[in-house]
Design an enzyme around this catalytic site. Structure first.
Site, PDB file in Angstrom:
ATOM      1  N   ARG A   1     -34.304 -16.147  -2.845  1.00  0.00           N
ATOM      2  CA  ARG A   1     -33.912 -16.707  -4.139  1.00  0.00           C
ATOM      3  C   ARG A   1     -35.127 -17.349  -4.776  1.00  0.00           C
ATOM      4  O   ARG A   1     -35.972 -17.943  -4.096  1.00  0.00           O
ATOM      5  CB  ARG A   1     -32.798 -17.755  -3.979  1.00  0.00           C
ATOM      6  CG  ARG A   1     -31.416 -17.172  -3.677  1.00  0.00           C
ATOM      7  CD  ARG A   1     -30.883 -16.406  -4.894  1.00  0.00           C
ATOM      8  NE  ARG A   1     -29.522 -15.926  -4.697  1.00  0.00           N
ATOM      9  CZ  ARG A   1     -29.207 -14.736  -4.208  1.00  0.00           C
ATOM     10  NH1 ARG A   1     -30.189 -13.917  -3.805  1.00  0.00           N
ATOM     11  NH2 ARG A   1     -27.960 -14.354  -4.100  1.00  0.00           N
TER      12      ARG A   1
ATOM     13  N   GLU B   1     -31.736 -14.596 -13.330  1.00  0.00           N
ATOM     14  CA  GLU B   1     -31.559 -13.161 -13.160  1.00  0.00           C
ATOM     15  C   GLU B   1     -32.341 -12.397 -14.235  1.00  0.00           C
ATOM     16  O   GLU B   1     -32.605 -12.924 -15.323  1.00  0.00           O
ATOM     17  CB  GLU B   1     -30.073 -12.805 -13.259  1.00  0.00           C
ATOM     18  CG  GLU B   1     -29.260 -13.224 -12.041  1.00  0.00           C
ATOM     19  CD  GLU B   1     -29.713 -12.535 -10.777  1.00  0.00           C
ATOM     20  OE1 GLU B   1     -29.859 -11.296 -10.771  1.00  0.00           O
ATOM     21  OE2 GLU B   1     -29.939 -13.237  -9.767  1.00  0.00           O
TER      22      GLU B   1
ATOM     23  N   HIS C   1     -35.043  -8.140  -9.070  1.00  0.00           N
ATOM     24  CA  HIS C   1     -33.934  -8.448  -8.154  1.00  0.00           C
ATOM     25  C   HIS C   1     -33.259  -7.153  -7.711  1.00  0.00           C
ATOM     26  O   HIS C   1     -32.068  -6.933  -7.911  1.00  0.00           O
ATOM     27  CB  HIS C   1     -32.911  -9.397  -8.801  1.00  0.00           C
ATOM     28  CG  HIS C   1     -32.031 -10.074  -7.791  1.00  0.00           C
ATOM     29  ND1 HIS C   1     -31.054 -10.966  -8.138  1.00  0.00           N
ATOM     30  CD2 HIS C   1     -31.985  -9.966  -6.429  1.00  0.00           C
ATOM     31  CE1 HIS C   1     -30.433 -11.398  -7.052  1.00  0.00           C
ATOM     32  NE2 HIS C   1     -30.979 -10.806  -6.005  1.00  0.00           N
TER      33      HIS C   1
END
Length: 332
Positions: A251, A280, A300
């Site tokens: 993360r 994101e 991601h």
């Protein structure tokens, strides 16, 4: 009587649930039908939405009258939870649940389960894709070849024989340890709990400072929470070798991005492979790592393989079945 037993009794009464899948799961309609077949056989209604939205009114229409909701990585916050008056169960098609107000769900009697384990191989493999891409200058080599250039200035570094550090040895971190050993690396790990099976293959557990100081490659595999917020701080980055690279497929918030960018731009460390930032994608073009030197960034994508996406769809529907039976799995 416990919460789980109450849920079991409620659904053993024969009531039909509405299950709302309020965002795409990244699989074909055929695969979706396969993943949801068992829950439909039980007579429950499954409503699927093939588009993403952040419009609160639209999300209320999608989720407001459902007893069970399935999401992937869209935020599921208090303002939406309050509008879901019938909601009893949230199945998250992701391993991390930092995009969900889990505590508020618990306050409202809503159980939250994730898709733990769905992307172990996918994330571990991209970890090494990023590491090798940085060590062997693959993007720069590709650019040179396409512009009629040569390998001059692009001589790389091997993984073999290097110290490989793994921060967090859960399922993904453990898989990374095993692959690193197969590459011929000496593997050092830092984790809350030590795994005997990893020790047996030669993984050495040490302090976080030791990992940062010793290792040529450091790969992060911890969840994001109050204990891991900026775990890889400016002070930890300062401990790294000048020839070290940092890989983050965990993360974004686990790393102090500004400090990492500063270390990269000033040549204090060799490079980085980054799959996650604090938000994101699409990423902010002004984020310090976007323009950092010797950095490869992916949007991601570590979890995004056909195999992993189908597996997580199976898991989120299985979660509902197990919960309905009073034996919930993957509880958050």
């Amino acid at each position: 009587m416990g919460f789980y037993n109450l849920i079991k009794i409620y659904y053993e009464s024969g009531d039909i649930m509405k299950i709302a899948v309020i965002e795409p799961l990244g699989i074909s309609q055929l695969k979706f039908e396969e993943a949801s077949a068992n829950i439909k056989k039980l007579g429950h209604e499954v409503v699927f939405y093939s588009t993403k939205t952040d419009d609160l009114d639209e999300l209320e229409k999608r989720a407001g009258d459902a007893e069970a909701v399935i999401i992937a990585n869209m935020p599921f916050r208090k303002n939406l939870i309050e509008k879901c008056k019938k909601l009893k169960f949230l199945s998250v098609a992701f391993a991390g649940v930092d995009h969900v107000d889990v505590d508020f769900c618990h306050e409202k009697g809503i159980m939250v389960c994730n898709a733990a384990g769905y992307s172990v191989n996918a994330v571990a493999e991209l970890t090494f894709g990023l590491a090798i891409s940085v060590l062997r200058n693959i993007p720069k080599c590709d650019s040179a070849a396409r512009s009629m250039g040569t390998k001059d200035g692009l001589v790389g570094t091997e993984l073999f024989g290097k110290n490989f550090g793994v921060v967090g040895t859960g399922a993904i971190g453990g898989r990374v340890c095993a692959i690193a050993k197969a590459f011929g690396c000496d593997v050092y790990a830092y984790s809350r709990s030590e795994k005997e099976e990893l020790k047996k293959i030669g993984v050495k557990y040490v302090s976080l400072n030791d990992v940062m100081e010793k290792c040529h490659i450091i790969s992060l595999h911890v969840p994001f929470n109050k204990n891991t917020d900026k775990l890889i701080s400016k002070e930890k980055i300062a401990l790294m070798r000048k020839d070290a690279i940092l890989i983050n497929t965990a993360r974004g918030g686990v790393v102090d991005s500004a400090a990492l960018a500063d270390a990269l731009n000033n040549g204090f460390i060799k490079g980085a492979g980054i799959d996650v930032l604090e938000t994101e994608p699409p990423f902010d073009k002004n984020h310090p790592l976007i323009t950092a030197k010797n950095t490869i960034i992916t949007p991601h994508a570590a979890f995004a393989t056909e195999e992993a996406l189908f597996k997580r769809a199976q898991i989120v529907f299985d979660n509902i079945e197990f919960w309905e039976k009073g034996t919930p799995q993957n509880v958050c």
